[in-house]
Design an enzyme around this catalytic site. Structure first.
Site, PDB file in Angstrom:
ATOM      1  N   ASP A   1       6.186   8.338   3.682  1.00  0.00           N
ATOM      2  CA  ASP A   1       4.873   7.521   4.079  1.00  0.00           C
ATOM      3  C   ASP A   1       5.621   6.430   4.654  1.00  0.00           C
ATOM      4  O   ASP A   1       6.079   5.323   3.927  1.00  0.00           O
ATOM      5  CB  ASP A   1       4.248   7.145   2.735  1.00  0.00           C
ATOM      6  CG  ASP A   1       3.094   6.265   2.927  1.00  0.00           C
ATOM      7  OD1 ASP A   1       2.945   5.742   4.057  1.00  0.00           O
ATOM      8  OD2 ASP A   1       2.211   6.030   2.120  1.00  0.00           O
TER       9      ASP A   1
ATOM     10  N   GLY B   1       0.727  -1.271   0.024  1.00  0.00           N
ATOM     11  CA  GLY B   1      -0.240   0.045   0.048  1.00  0.00           C
ATOM     12  C   GLY B   1       0.887   1.283  -0.032  1.00  0.00           C
ATOM     13  O   GLY B   1       0.482   2.080  -0.577  1.00  0.00           O
ATOM     14  N   HIS B   2       2.000   1.196   0.742  1.00  0.00           N
ATOM     15  CA  HIS B   2       2.828   2.441   0.751  1.00  0.00           C
ATOM     16  C   HIS B   2       3.214   2.896  -0.653  1.00  0.00           C
ATOM     17  O   HIS B   2       3.190   4.064  -1.106  1.00  0.00           O
ATOM     18  CB  HIS B   2       3.948   2.203   1.731  1.00  0.00           C
ATOM     19  CG  HIS B   2       3.697   2.082   3.193  1.00  0.00           C
ATOM     20  ND1 HIS B   2       3.292   2.894   3.954  1.00  0.00           N
ATOM     21  CD2 HIS B   2       3.442   0.987   3.799  1.00  0.00           C
ATOM     22  CE1 HIS B   2       2.958   2.361   5.379  1.00  0.00           C
ATOM     23  NE2 HIS B   2       3.018   1.234   5.173  1.00  0.00           N
ATOM     24  N   VAL B   3       3.788   1.990  -1.338  1.00  0.00           N
ATOM     25  CA  VAL B   3       4.308   2.133  -2.410  1.00  0.00           C
ATOM     26  C   VAL B   3       3.127   2.480  -3.467  1.00  0.00           C
ATOM     27  O   VAL B   3       3.319   3.596  -4.335  1.00  0.00           O
ATOM     28  CB  VAL B   3       5.161   1.041  -3.066  1.00  0.00           C
ATOM     29  CG1 VAL B   3       5.574   1.253  -4.642  1.00  0.00           C
ATOM     30  CG2 VAL B   3       6.164   0.554  -2.227  1.00  0.00           C
TER      31      VAL B   3
END
EC number: 2.7.7.81
Length: 517
Positions: A288, A243-245
């Site tokens: 993030d 999700g971060h990427v």
């Protein structure tokens, strides 16, 4: 007399894959001609002509009406524009005197004034078959040459002619072809004495069949760029999920659409010393990360011009340095912030979510569809095995996003390595329902209105999982209740919440404010 427009957008473009829906300043390419045609108020309807339901659904989101999918024989690169238009003239039962306007899905530079000028010209010249757009060649073709067998002039008789003495030649601009329905039915040639060509400036024209020209057209639609160093740092550990990427890639894309240079750095180490060395005093930083500690944020803010952090839960006052911008696009995020401080600037809620338009489409209700999407991120293999075990005898096909494929998997399972957004969107659309972790995929499932069961796999996912459930968007489940919850999952649309929940409408303003543009 009727007047309609048809946007041609087949899915099998070869030089730029999916060029008609490629992201172009936060919209799929085909949205531009559709919106311009509708805003011109010239046409009874604007239709989308395609061989792909994905394209059709995207086009409908921008107001287009749906024609039947094109026959395969009219959807390959050998089918001509006139053949396709003639087919649609009969399909729409247009009368000979009706007006039809052919537009291409990649005509992002089309303007209302082009359409209105063509419409007026056609009506004033009743004996004309078509009106189309053209532009002068930037360099005279009379001075062209080939490089086969050495330099060979194409027009040897003009090898010594002064350029100012050469006749001006024009090329088709490809923006529009407006004509009488009868001319299209009979497939009369467009480039003939019975047509009128409207001359455009080269600045109004661009063929994006090649990627370099696509980049040029981006520059044309946005006449200037403000360049500055923007660096985005995000977690990319085995246990951090995907999700971060994914969300940082979307933020990066939004920033680039503002004409700003940005770079994405994947955080895979236990410290940020290497990244910190590359940070300068003019840099705008976006992070993030769950792995950075308070000291890291102070070091970053000390070196950079400005710092924005993406987070999912509130941190204590003082955890971030003063003047940090805090971005949290969790559903109803503001409700979960209890210690708002004047030391920070907040951007909270789904209004700041970076939307990918490829996940917005009308989902047909099909109770016979037995395809189930399962996506838990990149690290939850044990939970994934339990889900497969629970559902393997439910008479469904399981489509599983996972970097690992087990040996001898059940026959009803299909494994996919992490997919690109377009591939993931297509797979999501083909499935009747989904079982998902409560990470970033939740928002794309909501945008596509995919009936889903949510299984939080990390503590930071619980808040947004409960918020989605409280609005009746999804139901939270567990391994203990999954079998029963799956049996009760209703394959239907839930329009009530969809009409009131707006994703991403505030993000551009927030980024402009952060970047001081």
């Amino acid at each position: 007399m009727r007047a309609i427009a048809i946007v041609l957008a087949r899915s099998s473009s070869k030089r730029i894959k999916n060029k008609n829906i490629i992201d172009f300043f936060n919209k799929p390419m085909l949205a531009y001609p559709i919106e311009v045609a509708l805003n011109s108020k010239l046409f009874e309807k604007v239709f989308i002509s395609s061989d792909s339901m994905e394209y059709v659904n995207l086009a409908k989101n921008y107001g287009a009406s749906f024609l039947n999918l094109r026959p395969k024989i009219l959807a390959d690169d050998r089918a001509t524009t006139l053949e396709v238009m003639a087919y649609h003239m009969e399909e729409l039962e247009l009368k000979d005197e009706d007006i039809a306007c052919c537009l291409y899905g990649a005509s992002a530079l089309l303007q209302e004034k082009h359409l209105k000028n063509a419409f007026e010209t056609l009506n004033k010249n009743q004996n004309t078959d078509y009106v189309f757009t053209c532009s002068p060649f930037s360099a005279s073709p009379y001075r062209s040459f080939s490089l086969e067998n050495g330099v060979q002039m194409a027009f040897k008789e003009h090898s010594n002619t002064r350029t100012q003495d050469l006749k001006t030649l024009y090329h088709d601009a490809g923006l529009l072809y407006m004509g009488k329905a009868q001319a299209f039915k009979e497939m009369r040639p467009i480039f003939s004495q019975n047509s009128i060509a409207l001359e455009l400036s080269p600045l109004e024209v661009q063929d994006i069949a090649h990627f370099r020209r696509f980049r040029i057209s981006q520059a044309q639609i946005q006449p200037f760029e403000k360049r500055m160093p923007v660096k985005i740092l995000c977690d990319c550990f085995l246990t951090s999920g995907l999700g971060h990427v994914r969300r940082c890639e979307k933020i990066l894309s939004f920033i680039e659409k503002l004409g700003v240079e940005a770079s994405l750095y994947l955080h895979k180490q236990n410290n940020i010393s290497a990244f910190l060395e590359g940070v300068g005093g003019n840099d705008f930083l976006i992070t993030d990360s769950y792995c950075l500690n308070s000291k890291d944020f102070y070091l970053l803010k000390e070196k950079a011009k400005s710092l924005m952090v993406i987070e999912d839960t509130e941190h204590a006052k003082g955890f971030y340095p003063k003047n940090t911008k805090i971005l949290n696009f969790t559903l109803n995020a503001l409700k979960h912030y209890h210690h708002l401080s004047k030391d920070y600037q907040y951007y909270l809620g789904v209004g700041f979510y970076p939307v990918d338009a490829r996940f917005i489409y009308d989902r047909p209700i099909n109770t016979e569809n037995k395809e189930v999407l399962i996506t838990l991120g990149g690290s939850e293999q044990k939970t994934l095995k339990e889900i497969v075990k629970i559902l393997e005898n439910k008479n469904v096909n399981l489509h599983i996003i996972s970097p690992y494929t087990p040996k001898n998997p059940p026959k009803n399972t299909h494994y996919y390595s992490p997919l690109n957004p377009l591939e993931f969107s297509s797979l999501m659309k083909s499935c009747a329902c989904a079982i998902s972790a409560a990470g970033q995929t939740l928002y794309e499932l909501a945008l596509s209105q995919t009936p889903s069961l949510i299984l939080p796999i990390a503590s930071n996912q619980i808040i947004q999982s409960k918020e989605f459930e409280s609005l009746g968007i999804f139901k939270q489940t567990s391994l203990k209740t999954l079998a029963k919850d799956f049996e009760n999952l209703q394959i239907q649309k839930n329009q009530a919440w969809a009409k009131n929940l707006v994703f991403g409408d505030k993000l551009e303003g927030a980024l402009r404010e952060f970047l001081e543009i």
